[in-house]
Design an enzyme around this catalytic site. Structure first.
Site, PDB file in Angstrom:
ATOM      1  N   THR A   1       0.834  -1.191   0.000  1.00 39.23           N
ATOM      2  CA  THR A   1       0.000   0.000   0.000  1.00 39.23           C
ATOM      3  C   THR A   1       0.876   1.253   0.000  1.00 39.23           C
ATOM      4  O   THR A   1       1.900   1.288   0.684  1.00 39.23           O
ATOM      5  CB  THR A   1      -0.903   0.017   1.247  1.00 39.23           C
ATOM      6  N   ARG A  29     -11.999  -9.955  -1.493  1.00 43.81           N
ATOM      7  CA  ARG A  29     -11.590  -9.223  -0.284  1.00 43.81           C
ATOM      8  C   ARG A  29     -11.190  -7.775  -0.612  1.00 43.81           C
ATOM      9  O   ARG A  29     -10.469  -7.530  -1.565  1.00 43.81           O
ATOM     10  CB  ARG A  29     -10.426  -9.954   0.380  1.00 43.81           C
ATOM     11  N   GLY A  31      -9.641  -4.302   1.440  1.00 44.44           N
ATOM     12  CA  GLY A  31      -9.084  -3.811   2.696  1.00 44.44           C
ATOM     13  C   GLY A  31      -9.553  -2.405   3.025  1.00 44.44           C
ATOM     14  O   GLY A  31     -10.587  -1.938   2.530  1.00 44.44           O
ATOM     15  N   THR A  52      -1.502   2.114   6.264  1.00 44.22           N
ATOM     16  CA  THR A  52      -0.963   0.922   5.616  1.00 44.22           C
ATOM     17  C   THR A  52      -0.817  -0.175   6.658  1.00 44.22           C
ATOM     18  O   THR A  52      -0.408   0.093   7.780  1.00 44.22           O
ATOM     19  CB  THR A  52       0.398   1.215   4.953  1.00 44.22           C
ATOM     20  N   GLY A  53      -1.172  -1.387   6.283  1.00 44.61           N
ATOM     21  CA  GLY A  53      -1.034  -2.489   7.240  1.00 44.61           C
ATOM     22  C   GLY A  53      -2.147  -3.501   7.090  1.00 44.61           C
ATOM     23  O   GLY A  53      -2.664  -3.703   5.991  1.00 44.61           O
ATOM     24  N   GLY A  55      -5.395  -4.424   6.911  1.00 46.27           N
ATOM     25  CA  GLY A  55      -6.555  -3.587   6.641  1.00 46.27           C
ATOM     26  C   GLY A  55      -7.787  -3.886   7.466  1.00 46.27           C
ATOM     27  O   GLY A  55      -8.529  -2.971   7.840  1.00 46.27           O
TER      28      GLY A  55
END
Lengths: 132, 170
Positions: A1, A29, A31, A52-53, A55
């Protein structure tokens, strides 16, 4: 991201986030990145934020809007709010981080991972790049 | 009043000592280019909205980062991108999810914001909107890079790792 937040000379803020998602994702899916309020939010009354990470955790916290709401309603400093939220993210098992900037020009990043590719520059600060 | 720009970019492994020199350099070069793209706009008195879009477009074109070109693969071997943009002046916002053929998904999100009645478009509908509105198109080969394919193969070889947090976050 990837993402960016900015405040311009007029004091207006904006946020943008873009991602390819998770490797091997299935079932359609999605996020947090395209969900306004989860991974991306901007409000001149508070701040702009891009996340970011993991989600799913950012979605559950409504993290981007939560940060802006706490700044707006509680009057806390960005440094306080970001630490509260990164701790909250960790408590529910979330990993990652975010960048945020306020209309006043306060700009900060926070993350609970070993590193985060990140950079910043401003009218009075040369470009800074960091990973770890 | 001054201006400020911040960016982040997910690029895969982030373990200190495990990141190859070339990957480290590629990541830093990409971040620098993105910062400069956005800063050039802000320095000239441009808007925060234009700056964040410009910075993200650079990162989307850079195969070092997981967005646009260099995006990861889905289980089915496709590349599906998501993006969002929001303007703090009026809380106008646009977003797209699961788009497959727009070179710069962030610009498609901005088009949704600026020229539709909606906030979030998805999948085939968003792809069609992109074409109708003249956004630059790119085929799947543009987005695909060998390293992301290798990561998919690795993930499918251990299907218990359906969520790639181990790979992405250490």
């Amino acid at each position: 991201t990837v993402g960016a937040v900015a405040v311009d000379e007029a004091g207006h803020v904006a946020a943008a986030t873009s991602t390819g998602g998770l490797t091997a994702k299935r079932w359609g899916r999605i996020g947090d990145s395209p969900l306004i309020g989860a991974g991306t939010y901007a409000d001149d009354r508070a701040a702009a934020i891009s996340c970011t990470g993991s989600g799913e955790h950012f979605i559950r916290l409504g993290l981007a809007h939560e940060l802006c709401a706490r700044l707006r309603l509680c009057g806390d400093e960005l440094s306080i709010v970001e630490q509260d939220l990164i701790a909250e993210l960790g408590r529910i098992g979330g990993k990652g981080g975010f960048i945020a900037v306020t209309p006043e020009g306060d700009a900060r990043w926070a993350f609970n991972t070993p590193g985060m590719y990140r950079g910043r520059v401003s009218h009075d600060l040369e470009a800074q790049i960091a990973i770890f | 009043m001054g201006w400020t720009l911040m960016i982040h970019g997910g690029a895969g492994s982030m373990r200190r000592g495990q990141l190859a020199e070339a990957d480290d350099a590629a990541g830093r070069a990409g971040l620098s280019a993105a910062l400069e793209a956005g800063a050039a706009i802000l320095r000239d008195g441009g808007s925060a909205l234009d700056a964040v879009e410009a910075a993200v477009k650079v990162l989307e074109d850079d195969p070092a980062f997981n967005a646009g070109r260099g995006s990861v693969f889905t289980w089915d071997g496709r590349i599906e991108c998501d993006a969002a943009i929001m303007d703090g002046r009026d809380r106008n916002a646009g977003a797209v999810a699961g788009v497959t053929a727009t070179r710069h998904p962030v610009s498609l999100a901005r088009e949704v914001m600026a020229n539709s009645a909606h906030v979030l478009l998805s999948a085939a509908g968003a792809d069609a909107f992109s074409k109708e509105h003249g956004l630059e198109q790119a085929d799947q080969a543009w987005f695909a890079i060998p390293e992301r394919r290798r990561q998919l193969d690795e993930m499918k070889a251990r299907p218990e790792g359906a969520f790639d947090s181990g790979m992405k976050y250490g």
